[in-house]
Scaffold this active site. Sequence first.
Site, PDB file in Angstrom:
ATOM      1  CG  ASP A 145      -4.945   5.341   0.977  1.00 59.42           C
ATOM      2  OD1 ASP A 145      -5.792   4.451   1.184  1.00 59.42           O
ATOM      3  OD2 ASP A 145      -4.959   6.443   1.563  1.00 59.42           O
ATOM      4  CG  HIS A 165      -9.106  -2.101   4.517  1.00 56.44           C
ATOM      5  ND1 HIS A 165      -8.873  -2.108   3.160  1.00 56.44           N
ATOM      6  CD2 HIS A 165      -8.687  -0.893   4.949  1.00 56.44           C
ATOM      7  CE1 HIS A 165      -8.335  -0.959   2.799  1.00 56.44           C
ATOM      8  NE2 HIS A 165      -8.206  -0.201   3.871  1.00 56.44           N
ATOM      9  CG  ASP A 166     -11.574   1.258   3.571  1.00 52.95           C
ATOM     10  OD1 ASP A 166     -11.084   1.246   4.723  1.00 52.95           O
ATOM     11  OD2 ASP A 166     -10.947   1.644   2.569  1.00 52.95           O
ATOM     12  CD  GLU A 204      -9.053   3.855  -1.601  1.00 53.03           C
ATOM     13  OE1 GLU A 204     -10.069   3.590  -0.936  1.00 53.03           O
ATOM     14  OE2 GLU A 204      -8.240   4.717  -1.255  1.00 53.03           O
ATOM     15  CG  ASP A 230      -2.307   0.271   1.021  1.00 61.52           C
ATOM     16  OD1 ASP A 230      -2.612   1.381   0.536  1.00 61.52           O
ATOM     17  OD2 ASP A 230      -3.141  -0.605   1.321  1.00 61.52           O
TER      18      ASP A 230
HETATM   19  C1  NOJ Z   1      -8.545   4.462   2.064  1.00 61.12           C
HETATM   20  C2  NOJ Z   1      -8.138   3.331   2.951  1.00 61.12           C
HETATM   21  O1  NOJ Z   1      -8.535   2.114   2.368  1.00 61.12           O
HETATM   22  C3  NOJ Z   1      -8.774   3.595   4.292  1.00 61.12           C
HETATM   23  O2  NOJ Z   1      -8.682   2.484   5.142  1.00 61.12           O
HETATM   24  C4  NOJ Z   1      -8.139   4.824   4.877  1.00 61.12           C
HETATM   25  O3  NOJ Z   1      -8.795   5.158   6.078  1.00 61.12           O
HETATM   26  C5  NOJ Z   1      -8.239   6.011   3.917  1.00 61.12           C
HETATM   27  N1  NOJ Z   1      -7.947   5.661   2.565  1.00 61.12           N
HETATM   28  C6  NOJ Z   1      -7.291   7.108   4.328  1.00 61.12           C
HETATM   29  O4  NOJ Z   1      -5.965   6.721   4.083  1.00 61.12           O
END
Ligand code: NOJ
Length: 530
Positions: free
Chosen positions: A202, A328-329, A265, A100
């Site tokens: 990210d 994971h989000d 992302e 990441d």
């Molecule tokens: C996306 C990530 O997947 C998430 O877990 C994170 O909180 C935010 N970006 C900020 O970095």
Amino acid sequence: MRNAHHWWQRGIVYQVYPRSFQDSNGDGIGDLKGIAARLDHLVDLGVDAVWVSPIYPSPMADFGYDVSDHRDIHPLFGTLQDFDRLVEAVHARDLKIILDFVPNHTSDQHPWFVESRSSRINPKRDWYIWRDGKPDGGVPNNWVSEFGGSAWTRDEATGQFYYHAFLKQQPDLNWRNAQVRAAMLDVLRFWLDRGVDGFRVDAIHHLIEAEHLRDNPLNPDWREGQSPARRLIRLYSLDQEETHAAIAEMRALADRYGDRVLIGEASLPIEQLMAYYGDDTPGFHLPFNFHLIKSAWEPHVIAALIEQYERALDGGRERWPNWVLGNHDKPRVASRVGPAQARVAAMLLLTLRGTPTIYQGEEIGMEDVPIPTQAVCDPWEKNVPGLGLGRDPERTPMQWDATENAGFTRGEPWLPLSSDHGVLNVQRQRAEPSSMLSLYRALIALRRREPALSIGVHVKAEAVGPVLTYRRFHEGRWLSVALNFSGEPQVFRNGADAHDILLSTHLDRVERCNGAVELRANEGIVMAAA
Ligand code: NOJ
């Protein structure tokens, strides 16, 4: 072009959330040695690459997405030496490793920010986004942090505000500053030199903000109970044109290292997402396509989504698709669509055209775990409680076996384990021919065997009543997929020709059929023209 496909096109990515994958030292938090010890699970599953969420030193305000040192490993996860060993172990198994990369912000404990905040004339002042408040002392504009509250925090030392798209412990870097760009490219170089095969980048759509920093317009569709950040249309704070030049620099660097992959992302509508493939200069190999996570689980909605995406991709050269059901989000797919439909979703993910990413635990059908208030860890849930935005439920430890802590740790797990781990675990499912794990293994093996699935063309997704269907084609071989989204049996008419059922989500039939096929409740099948 037949053999011209890259590993990241043919392959399947598996996301490891390191805190929750495997603990090796009994502190209740997963680590690098733990990941290394479980690599054979990935081999057994049949995936090609492992993406590891952040493992760098971090105060863990956002569980590693607040990086305080880009060139080291958090002691919780191990050491650089452990990392090098992991890379070796991954490569020895013919797998790839993707890290990441968090370019939008650092931790407020990062030495760059410590310097930047120290005075208005510090050489690193401009590395972050500092502004005066309004004449009345108020914040510079109306922007809202993704995790709730103003996106600006006033720093006592210098009396100015700094911008943070996420937590106040995650100040945004100023990507208009050439030194910042150079320093962050150096970070990529550091890990590429250590042998990583790519990055998941990210929050890329947050990278650059409009220079004028005007107020964002109000979103007329926002309703009470939704995320506070959605109260505004993020017109000036998201998806700015200049971002693409920065991505092109990352890509040019990665290309110098050979066959590496950059996954971006960016949670954006499909048409906007396309720009992240780059235009005249290449951008990401794979801008993450989150639309299966966002869309209603209805066959006509999913068919329309697939067609819209395929149409959008057609417009450009070398735009390779990708799909993902969870991460994971976001709430786990088995909780969103239910355990029976999760098997149908698995078949969809692994038979669509484009690189699939599997989130750890999906392969055993893990569901969201309810988190008691006193056990909440996620800062989003703490900032904006009760709206269901918290991400702990999908981050609970991987369930390896039926022992007390599911084989995850000999200590106290950092998040509660699911109460179903006695039944729902890797060890048990390996032994069950009809388990979710057996289905994932069968689907992945089929995808490997059938180039029509991994690199073939996609032909027309459509909903026929509750059945979603599409076809895949490669070098004279036609495969059809039929997915019953309903809890009732359906008859699926597949033309007059004979077909061989290669795989059912129920894992119990391999047979020849003519014309009509009976699909049982919640059953998906892959067929080949006989
Ligand atoms: C996306 C990530 O997947 C998430 O877990 C994170 O909180 C935010 N970006 C900020 O970095």
